[in-house]
Each structure stands twice: as structure tokens, then as C-alpha cells.
Scaffold this motif. Structure first.
Motif, mmCIF file in Angstrom:
data_model
loop_
_atom_site.group_PDB
_atom_site.id
_atom_site.type_symbol
_atom_site.label_atom_id
_atom_site.label_comp_id
_atom_site.label_asym_id
_atom_site.label_seq_id
_atom_site.Cartn_x
_atom_site.Cartn_y
_atom_site.Cartn_z
ATOM 1 N N LYS A 147 0.827 -1.208 0.000
ATOM 2 C CA LYS A 147 0.000 0.000 0.000
ATOM 3 C C LYS A 147 0.861 1.258 0.000
ATOM 4 O O LYS A 147 0.564 2.230 -0.712
ATOM 5 C CB LYS A 147 -0.932 -0.002 1.212
ATOM 6 C CG LYS A 147 -2.036 -1.043 1.139
ATOM 7 C CD LYS A 147 -2.901 -0.992 2.390
ATOM 8 C CE LYS A 147 -4.025 -2.001 2.329
ATOM 9 N NZ LYS A 147 -4.864 -1.965 3.555
ATOM 10 N N LYS A 151 0.930 3.766 -3.392
ATOM 11 C CA LYS A 151 0.463 5.148 -3.246
ATOM 12 C C LYS A 151 1.503 6.133 -3.774
ATOM 13 O O LYS A 151 1.158 7.158 -4.374
ATOM 14 C CB LYS A 151 0.127 5.441 -1.786
ATOM 15 C CG LYS A 151 -1.190 4.825 -1.329
ATOM 16 C CD LYS A 151 -1.449 5.091 0.143
ATOM 17 C CE LYS A 151 -2.745 4.430 0.604
ATOM 18 N NZ LYS A 151 -2.983 4.621 2.061
ATOM 19 N N ILE A 170 -2.376 -2.658 -9.165
ATOM 20 C CA ILE A 170 -3.582 -2.100 -8.543
ATOM 21 C C ILE A 170 -4.785 -2.989 -8.807
ATOM 22 O O ILE A 170 -5.568 -3.304 -7.891
ATOM 23 C CB ILE A 170 -3.830 -0.668 -9.051
ATOM 24 C CG1 ILE A 170 -2.757 0.282 -8.506
ATOM 25 C CG2 ILE A 170 -5.222 -0.182 -8.655
ATOM 26 C CD1 ILE A 170 -2.792 1.671 -9.119
ATOM 27 N N CYS A 174 -6.885 -5.008 -5.971
ATOM 28 C CA CYS A 174 -8.335 -4.831 -5.775
ATOM 29 C C CYS A 174 -9.046 -6.177 -5.788
ATOM 30 O O CYS A 174 -9.962 -6.424 -4.989
ATOM 31 C CB CYS A 174 -8.910 -3.925 -6.855
ATOM 32 S SG CYS A 174 -8.460 -2.175 -6.707
ATOM 33 N N LEU A 179 -6.427 -3.904 -1.765
ATOM 34 C CA LEU A 179 -6.888 -2.526 -1.917
ATOM 35 C C LEU A 179 -8.407 -2.515 -2.031
ATOM 36 O O LEU A 179 -9.008 -3.481 -2.518
ATOM 37 C CB LEU A 179 -6.282 -1.876 -3.163
ATOM 38 C CG LEU A 179 -4.768 -1.650 -3.191
ATOM 39 C CD1 LEU A 179 -4.350 -1.063 -4.533
ATOM 40 C CD2 LEU A 179 -4.305 -0.750 -2.043
ATOM 41 N N TYR A 184 -9.799 2.444 -5.498
ATOM 42 C CA TYR A 184 -8.639 2.301 -6.378
ATOM 43 C C TYR A 184 -8.958 1.782 -7.777
ATOM 44 O O TYR A 184 -8.103 1.866 -8.664
ATOM 45 C CB TYR A 184 -7.617 1.356 -5.736
ATOM 46 C CG TYR A 184 -6.937 1.950 -4.528
ATOM 47 C CD1 TYR A 184 -5.792 2.713 -4.653
ATOM 48 C CD2 TYR A 184 -7.450 1.736 -3.240
ATOM 49 C CE1 TYR A 184 -5.166 3.254 -3.537
ATOM 50 C CE2 TYR A 184 -6.835 2.273 -2.121
ATOM 51 C CZ TYR A 184 -5.698 3.027 -2.282
ATOM 52 O OH TYR A 184 -5.074 3.564 -1.184
#
Length: 222
Positions: A147, A151, A170, A174, A179, A184
Motif C-alpha cells: 500500500k 500510493k 492495482i 483490488c 486494496l 482504487y
């Protein structure tokens, strides 16, 4: 899926495995099994397998129960240096066959890394996806590290030269709950829009991985 190479580019088999998992199309499974069936060595010679795709042996073993694939898995474990690219495979092995005994060493490989490339980020999310949450200390450590890194890297989107690696990471994060999708997934959409018009028969592995994860993401939204 018409695509043949003596030496595969990184992620080609991983892309095919993920497309098979996302779509269930037999051509992707056949592509993986045909290539693995023709390999005679794991060394870096013509016709060998990139380290990023060693996980395909677990897929092939699961699909066929052919003990030759299990032997390939064992051989890879004892004959390769531990690098970040190798960690997803090592984690899968530890999770499936070695009672998770070396999770600390796996986590330390990432913990001690000072700077992460896009490829390192892919290796990290793939490692997390192979790690059992039952050993929560190390799973949480790598999840939290991911994370922080992602970011920072997101600040460079959409102009980052690592956009595919970031976007894939990403989307995968997810889909496996690392995430939050509602926060996101729009960044995954951004990357998807960069490749959506490309010819999906060109057999580029990372783009197929993005296609697969985007497909899975959309299925989860239904």
C-alpha cells in the motif's frame, strides 16, 4: 491463441494462465501446457522459462496431475537464487509444500529493499497473492508495504513509464482484497484504457494480465 516463441518473454505464460482463469477459454490453457511440455530445461537457454513465469508449473500440475511438473517445481526450488522475481514461486511452494516455514525470509526480501521498480511491485503483489493469510504477521507486513509503495507510484500516473506494472498491481490488489475496489479501481480503469485498443492476439504477457484482472474486476461488480 496463435503465438509461438522459442524463448518466452516475461509474463507470457502468467498472462495466459490469468486469461484462462478469467475467461475459461481452452486456448490459453493449451498455450501454457504446450510450451511447458516442450521445455527441456529451466536454465537460461533458448526455449527456457523466464523466472516470472515459473508459477505456470503449479498451474500445469493442477491441471494435469503430471508428476513431471511437480519434479520441475522441486528442481526450480533447489537450483535458483532467491531474488524478488522468484518470490511468488517460492511463496507458492512454501504455502503448498513446506508448511510456510520460510515466510519470514520471503518477507525480509521485500522488507530490506530500499527502492522498488514497477517489476518489483508486480513481484510483491504476486507474492502476496500466493501467501496464506493464516500467517497473518507476514501477510499483513507485505500488504501494508504494498500500500505504501503503490500510493507513491500512483502520484506519477498517467505519465509513469511503469504504468502497466502499476496498473496491473492495482487491479490485482483490488481483486484479492489488498486494496479497496471503490477507492482504487478507477486507477485500474485508467491503465485499461491505455491498452484496450491493442491487438489482444499479440501475446504480450503483462497486457494479458491486465486484461484478465480487469475482466475479473468487472465480474465482481455485477
Amino acid at each position: 491463441m496463435e503465438c509461438r516463441y522459442e524463448t518466452l518473454k516475461p509474463y507470457q505464460l502468467t498472462g495466459a494462465v490469468q486469461m484462462y482463469e478469467a475467461l475459461g477459454e481452452e486456448s490459453y490453457k493449451e498455450f501454457v501446457l504446450n510450451h511447458l511440455g516442450g521445455l527441456k530445461a529451466l536454465e537460461g537457454t533458448a526455449g527456457s522459462l523466464p523466472m516470472q513465469d515459473y508459477l505456470a508449473y503449479f498451474f500445469a500440475y493442477g491441471q494435469t496431475d503430471n508428476e513431471e511438473y511437480r519434479q520441475k517445481i522441486d528442481t526450480a526450488m533447489i537450483s535458483n537464487e532467491w531474488t524478488l522475481e522468484f518470490m511468488p514461486f517460492v511463496t507458492a511452494y512454501e504455502t503448498s509444500y513446506n508448511r510456510k516455514e520460510h515466510y519470514n525470509e520471503i518477507a525480509a526480501m521485500f522488507r530490506n529493499k530500499e527502492a522498488f521498480t514497477g517489476n518489483d511491485l508486480v513481484a510483491l503483489i504476486e507474492t502476496i497473492s500466493q501467501m496464506s493469510e493464516e500467517i497473518y504477521e507476514y501477510y499483513r507486513e507485505l500488504r501494508d508495504l504494498f500500500k505504501v509503495i503503490v500510493k507513491e507510484k500512483m502520484k506519477d500516473l498517467p505519465d509513469s513509464p511503469e504504468i502497466l506494472e502499476i496498473g496491473y498491481s492495482i487491479l490485482k490488489a483490488c481483486n484479492i482484497g489488498v486494496l479497496q475496489r471503490d477507492k482504487y479501481s478507477n486507477f485500474g480503469e485508467l491503465v485499461w484504457n491505455n491498452i484496450a485498443g491493442n491487438d489482444n492476439q499479440t501475446c504480450v504477457g503483462l497486457e494479458n494480465m491486465i486484461r484478465a484482472q480487469y475482466t475479473i474486476l468487472k465480474k465482481q461488480e455485477v
